[in-house]
Design a protein around this motif. Sequence first.
Motif, PDB file in Angstrom:
ATOM      1  N   ALA A  33       0.841  -1.402  -0.063  1.00 35.07           N
ATOM      2  CA  ALA A  33       0.042   0.063  -0.030  1.00 35.07           C
ATOM      3  C   ALA A  33       0.814   1.364   0.042  1.00 35.07           C
ATOM      4  O   ALA A  33       0.653   2.177  -0.679  1.00 35.07           O
ATOM      5  CB  ALA A  33      -0.835   0.149   1.204  1.00 35.07           C
ATOM      6  N   ASP A  34       2.027   1.053   0.687  1.00 31.39           N
ATOM      7  CA  ASP A  34       2.663   2.386   0.707  1.00 31.39           C
ATOM      8  C   ASP A  34       3.445   2.735  -0.654  1.00 31.39           C
ATOM      9  O   ASP A  34       3.817   3.810  -0.841  1.00 31.39           O
ATOM     10  CB  ASP A  34       3.977   2.072   1.813  1.00 31.39           C
ATOM     11  N   ARG A  63       2.149   2.020  -3.308  1.00 32.23           N
ATOM     12  CA  ARG A  63       1.138   2.825  -4.303  1.00 32.23           C
ATOM     13  C   ARG A  63       0.600   4.191  -3.604  1.00 32.23           C
ATOM     14  O   ARG A  63      -0.385   4.638  -4.350  1.00 32.23           O
ATOM     15  CB  ARG A  63      -0.206   1.916  -4.214  1.00 32.23           C
ATOM     16  N   THR A  64       1.231   4.427  -2.750  1.00 30.20           N
ATOM     17  CA  THR A  64       0.708   5.825  -1.850  1.00 30.20           C
ATOM     18  C   THR A  64       1.661   7.102  -2.190  1.00 30.20           C
ATOM     19  O   THR A  64       3.006   6.692  -2.257  1.00 30.20           O
ATOM     20  CB  THR A  64       0.712   5.714  -0.472  1.00 30.20           C
ATOM     21  N   TYR A  70      -2.209  12.329   1.386  1.00 31.33           N
ATOM     22  CA  TYR A  70      -1.761  11.149   0.787  1.00 31.33           C
ATOM     23  C   TYR A  70      -2.785  10.846  -0.396  1.00 31.33           C
ATOM     24  O   TYR A  70      -3.977  10.694  -0.274  1.00 31.33           O
ATOM     25  CB  TYR A  70      -1.750  10.099   2.043  1.00 31.33           C
ATOM     26  N   VAL A 122      -3.601   7.533  -2.882  1.00 28.75           N
ATOM     27  CA  VAL A 122      -3.448   6.187  -3.102  1.00 28.75           C
ATOM     28  C   VAL A 122      -3.882   5.685  -4.403  1.00 28.75           C
ATOM     29  O   VAL A 122      -4.936   5.998  -4.627  1.00 28.75           O
ATOM     30  CB  VAL A 122      -4.042   5.468  -2.025  1.00 28.75           C
ATOM     31  N   GLU A 153       1.101   0.404  -8.572  1.00 29.27           N
ATOM     32  CA  GLU A 153       2.364   0.830  -8.097  1.00 29.27           C
ATOM     33  C   GLU A 153       3.017   2.179  -9.245  1.00 29.27           C
ATOM     34  O   GLU A 153       3.860   2.865  -8.959  1.00 29.27           O
ATOM     35  CB  GLU A 153       3.347  -0.106  -7.732  1.00 29.27           C
ATOM     36  N   ALA A 176       1.970   5.500  -9.193  1.00 31.46           N
ATOM     37  CA  ALA A 176       2.456   6.463  -8.043  1.00 31.46           C
ATOM     38  C   ALA A 176       4.003   6.706  -8.417  1.00 31.46           C
ATOM     39  O   ALA A 176       4.376   8.155  -8.220  1.00 31.46           O
ATOM     40  CB  ALA A 176       2.593   5.456  -6.799  1.00 31.46           C
TER      41      ALA A 176
END
Length: 386
Positions: free
Chosen positions: A141-142, A144-145, A206, A208, A212, A215
């Motif tokens: 998730a990070d 993709r954030t 942020y 999201v 990926e 991002a």
Amino acid sequence: YVVGQVSGSLGAAAAPAAPLARLFRAAAPPVLLAVPGGTKKRKRTEDGEKASEEQSSSIIQEPPVKAKKAKKKERSEAEKKLSERENALEQADEEEDQKLLQNKAKQKKKASQAIAKNVVNSATGGTAKQQKRKRVADETADRRTVFVGNLPVTCTVQVLKSLFKKYGRIQSIRFRSLIPAEDTVSKKVAAIKHKVHPNAKFVNAYVVFKEECDAQKALKENGTEIASGFHIRVDTASKTSSHDNKRSVFLGNLSYDIRDDAVREHFHVCGDVVGVRVVRDRTTGLGKGFGYVLFENTDAVHLALKLNNSVLMGRKIRVQRVADKRKAQKGPDQSRAPKDRVDKKKKKEKSCSNDSFVGEKATPLKKSTKPKRLKTIPKSKAGKNK
């Protein structure tokens, strides 16, 4: 005797013998009178006689009693030995029973501990697996954030969507670093109702993405001016950020009310600025007095170091290089060894070379002006010396 009988018998003169004979007849019973104090003496005499009889009987019966006591003593010693043996046997039995009970209790404890360990291991294994899954999910998730900093307070979700939708599908957008107008209102409610503190000038967010790669594409928006005086800072939310210590500079003694754009303008002369980060308090939003500036080239760092002690918003700022934490941890242990060797070599060289030694200057002694006396040698000794 009755008083009237005696007086009547004496007074009759005609028949003197008749009244006296009446007194001694069997028909007239004798009259007994109780004498006071006589019974006590008799009781005392009787008690004394009984005591004397008991003493005599005890004196006579003393030898058989002693024999009985001796027999009882002999029996008691044998009985004591038997009772001691019986007590020892009973104690041994009780100790064995206690040992058996303790062994059983230990076995039960071991069994319960084994069961508990199995349960804990199964639970910890499950929790460890869950934690690993959560970590993996968080890391993905990070990746993709995207972190977007230095946004104006008036920024909305629609503005961010219009800015980043060209790079890919956006999953969610959330605002952070909000300062609510009242202490009773939470940050989430303040963001929904737009009840922000009047002194607050910027927020962070942020974004999201669903993939990926989208991002990574969104990082191109770093440094774009979204509003007048607001150049946004775009970076990945994962730990592996794009920050490079070789191309960055540490700033100290900054003003608490300083903006990121003011720092950017101050160091724009040195080279192209990639990003500015002023460390701020979460609750108040005020700066903590230090920050970082990231340049595109390392040459700009040398020029930025010349701005040390330059004035920014009425303060002399401190500009330094950013030290690498890994090298700082490993450096002291590794750097001490060669220094020690160099110091030892220098000491040896100093000890060998006489020129390097510097001592204290000695004060010259004052010469005495008195003439020395000549020693006289006796003749006898002089002849022997010859």
